[in-house]
Design an enzyme around this catalytic site. Structure first.
Site, PDB file in Angstrom:
ATOM      1  N   SER A 228       0.844  -1.194   0.000  1.00 44.46           N
ATOM      2  CA  SER A 228       0.000   0.000   0.000  1.00 44.46           C
ATOM      3  C   SER A 228       0.880   1.245   0.000  1.00 44.46           C
ATOM      4  O   SER A 228       1.885   1.312   0.701  1.00 44.46           O
ATOM      5  CB  SER A 228      -0.961  -0.008   1.194  1.00 44.46           C
ATOM      6  OG  SER A 228      -0.263  -0.185   2.413  1.00 44.46           O
ATOM      7  N   GLY A 230      -0.391   4.631   0.252  1.00 39.70           N
ATOM      8  CA  GLY A 230      -1.100   5.824   0.698  1.00 39.70           C
ATOM      9  C   GLY A 230      -1.883   6.461  -0.435  1.00 39.70           C
ATOM     10  O   GLY A 230      -2.615   5.791  -1.171  1.00 39.70           O
ATOM     11  N   ALA A 231      -1.707   7.760  -0.605  1.00 42.26           N
ATOM     12  CA  ALA A 231      -2.441   8.494  -1.634  1.00 42.26           C
ATOM     13  C   ALA A 231      -2.065   8.047  -3.044  1.00 42.26           C
ATOM     14  O   ALA A 231      -2.799   8.319  -4.004  1.00 42.26           O
ATOM     15  CB  ALA A 231      -2.185   9.990  -1.482  1.00 42.26           C
ATOM     16  N   GLY A 233      -1.998   4.997  -4.025  1.00 37.70           N
ATOM     17  CA  GLY A 233      -2.665   3.751  -4.361  1.00 37.70           C
ATOM     18  C   GLY A 233      -1.965   2.539  -3.783  1.00 37.70           C
ATOM     19  O   GLY A 233      -1.581   2.519  -2.609  1.00 37.70           O
ATOM     20  N   GLY A 259      -5.650   0.660   6.098  1.00 37.70           N
ATOM     21  CA  GLY A 259      -4.973  -0.570   5.702  1.00 37.70           C
ATOM     22  C   GLY A 259      -5.814  -1.805   5.978  1.00 37.70           C
ATOM     23  O   GLY A 259      -5.832  -2.753   5.178  1.00 37.70           O
ATOM     24  N   ASP A 260      -6.511  -1.811   7.100  1.00 37.54           N
ATOM     25  CA  ASP A 260      -7.387  -2.938   7.431  1.00 37.54           C
ATOM     26  C   ASP A 260      -8.535  -3.046   6.427  1.00 37.54           C
ATOM     27  O   ASP A 260      -8.941  -4.147   6.041  1.00 37.54           O
ATOM     28  CB  ASP A 260      -7.952  -2.774   8.837  1.00 37.54           C
ATOM     29  CG  ASP A 260      -6.860  -2.605   9.882  1.00 37.54           C
ATOM     30  OD1 ASP A 260      -5.810  -3.254   9.740  1.00 37.54           O
ATOM     31  OD2 ASP A 260      -7.065  -1.805  10.821  1.00 37.54           O
TER      32      ASP A 260
END
Length: 318
Positions: A228, A230-231, A233, A259-260
């Site tokens: 992951s 963040g912004a 993608g 994230g979950d």
């Protein structure tokens, strides 16, 4: 909605759940009392969040939790309507409380993770046996922190047991717990960029570097690696292709639980037998929809459905 009669079982492990308290304030001031403009209490802990998110996505799952004391009873009350099914292990002590402070003037976010109750190896073994039995040939989600009383290699044991029983293990943890879990060859792991950098021991300056390290993890036996970003993608590296998902721009209220939610979105698509592209798209849509919510409140399903079509997924040739 997944037909429960046809769905493979999904089990979620949450050894160290919490009650999350979020305060919204103008700004922190050292040595001064600051009055909150808003506050809220939510169920917390990575596994609990995944279980809550799966219910919102219409996926039947059983969440296995260790709870303790009065805070544990309060948490169970909160979860009564937010989980489809739960299996609680009662232990001594108190369930932890996590705190999040959001500064409205700076948009900064501060997080403090509390200390959970001690869990003995015997208690852990009992909960793990129930978790693996429920999982069967389905999906076992292993996520979150471990109590200090437990060794870092316990998640590796959980991965081996799930996969020996014919299931697929999905791991979202970090540091030594992740390092050991990788040695057990889970089906999928989901580190964020910082967690991957910590794992490899050096900064990853560009997408090529991230892909290179993800490929190395695959060579160690991990079928799929989702990083992951963040912004920016997320990246999904599979045995046959490299997929890059672009996140739509949205107002960010709180990143807790994003994230979950990504893990839950991917699990929901895996249960449906979806393609890797659909798995990545759903994970990003759920994550983005969650950052729009306050505290540790998760996405609204209608928002996920709206954002799904705005997530761009491309195949990379690197």
């Amino acid at each position: 909605m997944v037909d429960a009669s046809k769905q493979r079982p999904v089990a979620v492990l949450s050894l160290n759940p919490a009650v999350d308290i979020t305060y919204e304030i103008p700004r922190l001031i050292a040595d001064q009392k600051v009055h909150a403009s808003n506050s809220r209490y939510d169920p917390g802990g990575n596994g609990v969040n995944v279980g809550r998110a799966l219910k919102r996505l219409g996926v039947q799952a059983c969440t296995f939790c260790a709870v303790a004391g009065e805070i544990g009873r309060f948490l169970r009350h909160q979860l009564d309507t937010q989980l489809d099914q739960a299996c609680y292990l009662e232990v001594e002590g108190e369930t932890r409380i996590n705190g999040t402070i959001i500064e409205s003037l700076t948009e900064a976010q501060f997080e403090v993770s509390g200390v959970g109750p001690a869990v003995s190896t015997l208690q852990w073994t009992h909960l793990l046996e129930q978790f693996v039995t429920h999982c069967g040939e389905g999906l076992g989600v292993i996520t979150g922190s471990l109590q200090r009383s437990l060794p870092d290699n316990l998640y590796a044991d959980a991965v081996r047991r799930v996969q020996s029983a014919g299931g697929r293990a999905i791991v979202d943890c970090h540091d030594e717990q992740l390092r050991h879990a990788i040695e057990a060859r889970p089906f999928l792991i989901k580190p964020n960029r910082f967690e991957l950098e910590t794992l490899v021991g050096h900064p990853l300056k560009d997408l090529n570097a991230i892909v290179r390290e993800a490929r190395r993890l695959q060579e160690q036996g991990v079928s799929r690696v989702c990083v992951s970003l963040g912004a920016d993608g997320a990246l999904l590296v599979t045995p046959s292709e490299i997929l890059k998902g672009e996140a739509p721009a949205v107002p960010v209220v709180s990143t807790v639980g994003a994230g979950d939610s990504m893990v839950a979105g991917m699990v929901a698509m895996l249960v449906r037998g979806a393609s890797d592209e659909e798995v990545l798209r759903e994970g990003i849509a759920c994550s983005v929809a969650t950052v729009m919510q306050p505290g540790t409140e998760l996405f609204e399903r209608r928002m996920v459905e709206r954002l799904r079509g705005e997530v761009g997924v491309t195949r990379l040739l690197l």
